[in-house]
Design a protein around this motif. Structure first.
Motif, PDB file in Angstrom:
ATOM      1  N   LYS A  61       7.978   9.193  12.610  1.00 23.41           N
ATOM      2  CA  LYS A  61       7.605  10.592  12.865  1.00 23.41           C
ATOM      3  C   LYS A  61       7.227  11.297  11.573  1.00 23.41           C
ATOM      4  O   LYS A  61       6.229  12.023  11.511  1.00 23.41           O
ATOM      5  CB  LYS A  61       8.762  11.335  13.541  1.00 23.41           C
ATOM      6  CG  LYS A  61       8.941  10.982  14.989  1.00 23.41           C
ATOM      7  CD  LYS A  61      10.144  11.712  15.574  1.00 23.41           C
ATOM      8  CE  LYS A  61      10.468  11.183  16.959  1.00 23.41           C
ATOM      9  NZ  LYS A  61      11.732  11.720  17.471  1.00 23.41           N
ATOM     10  N   GLU A  62       8.015  11.102  10.531  1.00 27.75           N
ATOM     11  CA  GLU A  62       7.733  11.768   9.259  1.00 27.75           C
ATOM     12  C   GLU A  62       6.414  11.313   8.650  1.00 27.75           C
ATOM     13  O   GLU A  62       5.702  12.093   8.032  1.00 27.75           O
ATOM     14  CB  GLU A  62       8.879  11.533   8.269  1.00 27.75           C
ATOM     15  CG  GLU A  62       8.676  12.285   6.972  1.00 27.75           C
ATOM     16  CD  GLU A  62       9.888  12.282   6.055  1.00 27.75           C
ATOM     17  OE1 GLU A  62       9.685  12.395   4.839  1.00 27.75           O
ATOM     18  OE2 GLU A  62      11.026  12.172   6.561  1.00 27.75           O
ATOM     19  N   LEU A  63       6.084  10.038   8.839  1.00 32.46           N
ATOM     20  CA  LEU A  63       4.871   9.488   8.227  1.00 32.46           C
ATOM     21  C   LEU A  63       3.673   9.476   9.186  1.00 32.46           C
ATOM     22  O   LEU A  63       2.615   8.953   8.836  1.00 32.46           O
ATOM     23  CB  LEU A  63       5.153   8.078   7.697  1.00 32.46           C
ATOM     24  CG  LEU A  63       6.242   7.977   6.626  1.00 32.46           C
ATOM     25  CD1 LEU A  63       6.474   6.527   6.219  1.00 32.46           C
ATOM     26  CD2 LEU A  63       5.914   8.839   5.412  1.00 32.46           C
ATOM     27  N   ASP A 113       0.820  -1.205   0.000  1.00 29.91           N
ATOM     28  CA  ASP A 113       0.000   0.000   0.000  1.00 29.91           C
ATOM     29  C   ASP A 113       0.860   1.264   0.000  1.00 29.91           C
ATOM     30  O   ASP A 113       2.086   1.209  -0.065  1.00 29.91           O
ATOM     31  CB  ASP A 113      -0.987  -0.026   1.169  1.00 29.91           C
ATOM     32  CG  ASP A 113      -0.306  -0.032   2.529  1.00 29.91           C
ATOM     33  OD1 ASP A 113       0.905   0.301   2.624  1.00 29.91           O
ATOM     34  OD2 ASP A 113      -0.989  -0.353   3.523  1.00 29.91           O
ATOM     35  N   LYS A 114       0.182   2.393   0.101  1.00 35.45           N
ATOM     36  CA  LYS A 114       0.849   3.692   0.047  1.00 35.45           C
ATOM     37  C   LYS A 114       1.879   3.834   1.168  1.00 35.45           C
ATOM     38  O   LYS A 114       2.986   4.321   0.933  1.00 35.45           O
ATOM     39  CB  LYS A 114      -0.191   4.811   0.126  1.00 35.45           C
ATOM     40  CG  LYS A 114       0.397   6.202   0.057  1.00 35.45           C
ATOM     41  CD  LYS A 114      -0.681   7.268   0.145  1.00 35.45           C
ATOM     42  CE  LYS A 114      -0.044   8.640   0.142  1.00 35.45           C
ATOM     43  NZ  LYS A 114      -1.036   9.701   0.308  1.00 35.45           N
ATOM     44  N   LEU A 115       1.544   3.400   2.378  1.00 41.14           N
ATOM     45  CA  LEU A 115       2.484   3.506   3.499  1.00 41.14           C
ATOM     46  C   LEU A 115       3.729   2.659   3.246  1.00 41.14           C
ATOM     47  O   LEU A 115       4.856   3.112   3.484  1.00 41.14           O
ATOM     48  CB  LEU A 115       1.814   3.102   4.819  1.00 41.14           C
ATOM     49  CG  LEU A 115       2.706   3.155   6.050  1.00 41.14           C
ATOM     50  CD1 LEU A 115       3.249   4.568   6.280  1.00 41.14           C
ATOM     51  CD2 LEU A 115       1.951   2.652   7.278  1.00 41.14           C
ATOM     52  N   GLY A 164       6.593   1.055  15.909  1.00 44.13           N
ATOM     53  CA  GLY A 164       6.215  -0.352  15.797  1.00 44.13           C
ATOM     54  C   GLY A 164       5.585  -0.668  14.453  1.00 44.13           C
ATOM     55  O   GLY A 164       5.800  -1.751  13.889  1.00 44.13           O
ATOM     56  N   THR A 165       4.819   0.286  13.930  1.00 41.48           N
ATOM     57  CA  THR A 165       4.192   0.101  12.614  1.00 41.48           C
ATOM     58  C   THR A 165       5.256  -0.053  11.531  1.00 41.48           C
ATOM     59  O   THR A 165       5.151  -0.934  10.665  1.00 41.48           O
ATOM     60  CB  THR A 165       3.260   1.290  12.281  1.00 41.48           C
ATOM     61  OG1 THR A 165       2.219   1.331  13.252  1.00 41.48           O
ATOM     62  CG2 THR A 165       2.673   1.158  10.881  1.00 41.48           C
ATOM     63  N   ILE A 166       6.284   0.788  11.604  1.00 42.75           N
ATOM     64  CA  ILE A 166       7.365   0.708  10.614  1.00 42.75           C
ATOM     65  C   ILE A 166       8.061  -0.649  10.726  1.00 42.75           C
ATOM     66  O   ILE A 166       8.317  -1.318   9.720  1.00 42.75           O
ATOM     67  CB  ILE A 166       8.388   1.853  10.793  1.00 42.75           C
ATOM     68  CG1 ILE A 166       7.698   3.217  10.737  1.00 42.75           C
ATOM     69  CG2 ILE A 166       9.511   1.736   9.781  1.00 42.75           C
ATOM     70  CD1 ILE A 166       7.003   3.531   9.436  1.00 42.75           C
ATOM     71  N   HIS A 167       8.344  -1.070  11.953  1.00 43.54           N
ATOM     72  CA  HIS A 167       9.018  -2.355  12.171  1.00 43.54           C
ATOM     73  C   HIS A 167       8.181  -3.510  11.619  1.00 43.54           C
ATOM     74  O   HIS A 167       8.700  -4.379  10.908  1.00 43.54           O
ATOM     75  CB  HIS A 167       9.286  -2.552  13.671  1.00 43.54           C
ATOM     76  CG  HIS A 167       9.989  -3.821  13.978  1.00 43.54           C
ATOM     77  ND1 HIS A 167      11.338  -3.998  13.749  1.00 43.54           N
ATOM     78  CD2 HIS A 167       9.532  -5.001  14.458  1.00 43.54           C
ATOM     79  CE1 HIS A 167      11.678  -5.226  14.089  1.00 43.54           C
ATOM     80  NE2 HIS A 167      10.603  -5.854  14.528  1.00 43.54           N
ATOM     81  N   VAL A 168       6.883  -3.504  11.914  1.00 38.02           N
ATOM     82  CA  VAL A 168       5.997  -4.572  11.444  1.00 38.02           C
ATOM     83  C   VAL A 168       5.919  -4.574   9.912  1.00 38.02           C
ATOM     84  O   VAL A 168       5.984  -5.628   9.277  1.00 38.02           O
ATOM     85  CB  VAL A 168       4.590  -4.428  12.064  1.00 38.02           C
ATOM     86  CG1 VAL A 168       3.561  -5.321  11.376  1.00 38.02           C
ATOM     87  CG2 VAL A 168       4.640  -4.739  13.556  1.00 38.02           C
ATOM     88  N   LEU A 214       9.500   2.434   1.982  1.00 37.08           N
ATOM     89  CA  LEU A 214      10.554   1.967   1.085  1.00 37.08           C
ATOM     90  C   LEU A 214      11.285   3.137   0.428  1.00 37.08           C
ATOM     91  O   LEU A 214      12.513   3.124   0.334  1.00 37.08           O
ATOM     92  CB  LEU A 214       9.969   1.035   0.021  1.00 37.08           C
ATOM     93  CG  LEU A 214       9.479  -0.320   0.533  1.00 37.08           C
ATOM     94  CD1 LEU A 214       8.728  -1.065  -0.564  1.00 37.08           C
ATOM     95  CD2 LEU A 214      10.616  -1.148   1.081  1.00 37.08           C
ATOM     96  N   GLN A 215      10.540   4.136  -0.006  1.00 36.16           N
ATOM     97  CA  GLN A 215      11.155   5.287  -0.654  1.00 36.16           C
ATOM     98  C   GLN A 215      12.135   5.982   0.297  1.00 36.16           C
ATOM     99  O   GLN A 215      13.252   6.332  -0.098  1.00 36.16           O
ATOM    100  CB  GLN A 215      10.076   6.269  -1.131  1.00 36.16           C
ATOM    101  CG  GLN A 215      10.597   7.333  -2.062  1.00 36.16           C
ATOM    102  CD  GLN A 215      11.061   6.783  -3.398  1.00 36.16           C
ATOM    103  OE1 GLN A 215      10.429   5.922  -3.980  1.00 36.16           O
ATOM    104  NE2 GLN A 215      12.178   7.256  -3.870  1.00 36.16           N
ATOM    105  N   LEU A 216      11.740   6.182   1.532  1.00 36.45           N
ATOM    106  CA  LEU A 216      12.616   6.839   2.512  1.00 36.45           C
ATOM    107  C   LEU A 216      13.858   6.004   2.801  1.00 36.45           C
ATOM    108  O   LEU A 216      14.975   6.529   2.891  1.00 36.45           O
ATOM    109  CB  LEU A 216      11.847   7.136   3.799  1.00 36.45           C
ATOM    110  CG  LEU A 216      10.778   8.227   3.676  1.00 36.45           C
ATOM    111  CD1 LEU A 216       9.919   8.285   4.934  1.00 36.45           C
ATOM    112  CD2 LEU A 216      11.413   9.577   3.379  1.00 36.45           C
TER     113      LEU A 216
END
Length: 152
Positions: free
Chosen positions: A29-31, A6-8, A36-40, A13-15
């Motif tokens: 923070k940027e998104l 998805d978009k997130l 935990g969401t990023i890690h998952v 990935l882009q970052l």
């Protein structure tokens, strides 16, 4: 196989493609999501095979490797590929190897210190591999573009 990302996922990935050392907390923070969401999400992307690792990139010329060359390899027959590929894997100067269609059987990218080193790799290592009938060398004068695929 196409994966549903998805978009997130794409934003993460882009970052990370811009800076793989960036902390997950900074990305979160940027998104505007939790760390935990990023890690998952990254764990999911890795398990799906979308992300296959990370690497440190070194500027070869900064450590004395000034020649980037592309070698078109002609094999005597296609069945020689597997053995040739395994032997080429043992040549540390080879940084990429592709099994191709067209004129060449294989296309190799290698990095060498200088033209003498390139000649040694070609003559003593690559052309000595059973099944290699001949090679054709192209020396890169400048790498103008080097990037990951765009995922936007």
């Amino acid at each position: 196989m196409n994966y549903e990302i998805d978009k997130l996922d794409r934003q993460i990935l882009q970052l990370l493609m811009q800076d793989v050392t960036r902390a997950y907390t900074d990305i979160a923070k940027e998104l505007n999501v939790s760390g935990g969401t990023i890690h998952v999400r990254m764990k999911k992307l890795t398990e799906m095979g979308v992300v296959t690792g990370s690497q440190l990139l070194i500027n070869p010329s900064a450590i004395g490797f000034d020649i980037c060359a592309f070698i078109g390899v002609y094999l005597e027959k296609g069945s020689a590929y597997k053995e040739a590929q395994e032997l080429m894997r043992q040549i540390p100067e080879i940084v990429e190897l592709h099994y191709t269609t067209g004129s060449y059987s294989m296309f190799v990218k290698l990095i060498c210190r200088d033209t003498k080193h390139l000649r040694e790799v070609l003559n003593e290592k690559m052309q000595a591999i059973p099944g290699v009938s001949r090679t054709e060398t192209l020396i890169s004068l400048e790498e103008s573009i080097s990037r990951q695929i765009s995922i936007n």
